[in-house]
Design a protein around this motif. Structure first.
Motif, mmCIF file in Angstrom:
data_model
loop_
_atom_site.group_PDB
_atom_site.id
_atom_site.type_symbol
_atom_site.label_atom_id
_atom_site.label_comp_id
_atom_site.label_asym_id
_atom_site.label_seq_id
_atom_site.Cartn_x
_atom_site.Cartn_y
_atom_site.Cartn_z
ATOM 1 N N THR A 103 0.844 -1.211 0.000
ATOM 2 C CA THR A 103 0.000 0.000 0.000
ATOM 3 C C THR A 103 0.872 1.251 0.000
ATOM 4 O O THR A 103 0.645 2.193 -0.770
ATOM 5 C CB THR A 103 -0.935 0.007 1.241
ATOM 6 O OG1 THR A 103 -1.694 -1.193 1.237
ATOM 7 C CG2 THR A 103 -1.864 1.194 1.240
ATOM 8 N N ALA A 141 1.049 3.805 -3.037
ATOM 9 C CA ALA A 141 0.629 5.186 -2.750
ATOM 10 C C ALA A 141 1.724 6.164 -3.196
ATOM 11 O O ALA A 141 1.433 7.220 -3.780
ATOM 12 C CB ALA A 141 0.345 5.351 -1.258
ATOM 13 N N SER A 156 -2.525 6.720 5.953
ATOM 14 C CA SER A 156 -2.080 7.968 5.313
ATOM 15 C C SER A 156 -1.032 8.670 6.175
ATOM 16 O O SER A 156 -0.027 9.178 5.667
ATOM 17 C CB SER A 156 -3.267 8.915 5.116
ATOM 18 O OG SER A 156 -4.361 8.233 4.564
ATOM 19 N N ASN A 210 -2.065 13.092 1.697
ATOM 20 C CA ASN A 210 -1.772 11.657 1.620
ATOM 21 C C ASN A 210 -2.990 10.773 1.805
ATOM 22 O O ASN A 210 -2.958 9.589 1.467
ATOM 23 C CB ASN A 210 -0.655 11.281 2.594
ATOM 24 C CG ASN A 210 0.700 11.680 2.037
ATOM 25 O OD1 ASN A 210 0.841 11.862 0.826
ATOM 26 N ND2 ASN A 210 1.693 11.816 2.904
ATOM 27 N N HIS A 237 -3.629 9.611 -1.787
ATOM 28 C CA HIS A 237 -2.729 8.610 -2.375
ATOM 29 C C HIS A 237 -2.854 7.265 -1.667
ATOM 30 O O HIS A 237 -2.892 6.216 -2.316
ATOM 31 C CB HIS A 237 -1.285 9.118 -2.317
ATOM 32 C CG HIS A 237 -1.143 10.521 -2.830
ATOM 33 N ND1 HIS A 237 -1.484 10.869 -4.118
ATOM 34 C CD2 HIS A 237 -0.735 11.672 -2.218
ATOM 35 C CE1 HIS A 237 -1.277 12.174 -4.287
ATOM 36 N NE2 HIS A 237 -0.826 12.683 -3.145
ATOM 37 N N ALA A 238 -2.916 7.306 -0.330
ATOM 38 C CA ALA A 238 -3.000 6.042 0.428
ATOM 39 C C ALA A 238 -4.319 5.328 0.143
ATOM 40 O O ALA A 238 -4.356 4.104 -0.036
ATOM 41 C CB ALA A 238 -2.837 6.315 1.918
#
Ligand code: CP
Length: 315
Positions: free
Chosen positions: A18, A22, A134, A296, A299-300
């Motif tokens: 992950t 990410a 995140s 984030n 993205h995460a």
């Protein structure tokens, strides 16, 4: 069917994947189109307010080629008593996945039990796992090595101040144990982590590598990260006056930050309340990474839904 209801629903290998995915999504944003969710529609079922969670999932799922539909619990038949069983079965006939933000954690567990699509916990009163993934990515970026994320987090000390019985504190206890981090909590004694939190660790056979103290200075000593959250969580508004009084000694001030490591990060999942849990000076300081944390989430969570969609297409 795989779901993401708590931090430990992914293995350490999947967590590492992950983080790496990410980071790749973040670096390639706007250039590399990765339509893993092409032709998919994900529901966003919310019982509570949200800025970051709702928007980051809407943007992220869109960037992966999917669509989202926002579902306000108050305007649905569950708001009038339709069962979670029937709701899960019906939503599974329309959607490819569901993000839910609600009160009791048992609500997401019951939906997941009856759904044939992946369910993602977008915050319950017990846990906020998307935030932890995140935030851990943000710590890796600032203090570690994005090519070796898990190893960079091992042994890091995070001090969590204020409401040490809230969902973010619980999530750091669980996520911290999974990541090999040391979690030092400081808050009013009647907000010490309770049996429900310890049961979470026990269920996954994780060590209780956290300490609780009522002394804020003791908790932040040698900390790599100083973390706080709102003192009056959603649903606790009736206790606002009492909470503000007893949590005041745990406000994050420049003086408190100076007791942590010199390079320590200040983190907050937002929304912030300047002058309460943290001063404006700390929020404005170079140690504050709150907007990186917010970014984030995008993205995460793109990485989390990619892993879930991949699993669900292979079953
Ligand atoms: N941190 C967080 O979950 O933000 P929202 O409540 O705005 O979604």
């Amino acid at each position: 069917m795989r779901h993401f209801l708590k931090e430990t629903d992914f293995s350490r290998e999947e967590l590492e994947e992950t983080f790496l995915l990410a980071t790749a999504y973040k670096e390639g944003r706007g250039r590399d189109v990765t339509p893993f969710l092409m032709d998919q529609t994900w529901g966003l079922l919310f019982y509570k307010n949200s800025t970051r969670t709702r928007l980051s999932f809407e943007v992220g799922i869109g960037e992966l080629g999917g669509r989202t539909v926002y579902l306000d619990q108050k305007n649905m038949q569950i708001g009038r008593g339709e069962t979670l069983h029937d709701t899960a079965k019906v939503l599974s006939r329309y959607l490819s996945g569901l993000v839910i933000r609600t009160f009791g954690h048992e609500i997401v567990e019951e939906l997941a039990e009856h759904a044939n699509i992946p369910i993602v916990n977008g915050l319950t009163d017990l846990l906020h796992p998307c935030q932890i993934y995140s935030d851990a990515l943000t710590i890796v970026e600032k203090l570690g090595d994005t090519s070796n994320p898990l190893a960079s987090l091992a042994g890091k000390k995070l001090a969590f101040l204020g409401d040490t019985s809230c969902n973010m504190a619980n999530s750091w206890i669980l996520g911290g144990a999974m990541l090999g981090m040391e979690i030092a909590l400081a808050g009013p004694p009647d907000h010490a982590p309770g049996p429900e939190t310890l049961a979470l660790l026990e269920k996954d056979g994780l060590p209780d590598n956290f300490q609780f103290t009522s002394d804020a200075q003791e908790a932040v000593l040698e900390a790599d990260v100083v973390y706080t959250d709102v003192w009056v969580s959603m649903g606790c508004e009736d206790e606002a006056k009492e909470r503000l009084e007893k949590m005041r000694p745990y406000a994050v001030t420049p003086d408190l930050m100076s007791q942590a490591k010199p390079e320590a990060l200040f983190m907050h999942c937002m929304p912030t309340h300047p002058g309460l849990e943290v001063t404006q000076e700390v929020l404005d300081s170079s140690q504050s990474v709150i907007f990186d944390q917010a970014e984030n989430r995008l993205h995460a969570q793109k990485a989390i839904v990619t892993l879930l969609a991949r699993e669900s297409s292979s079953t």
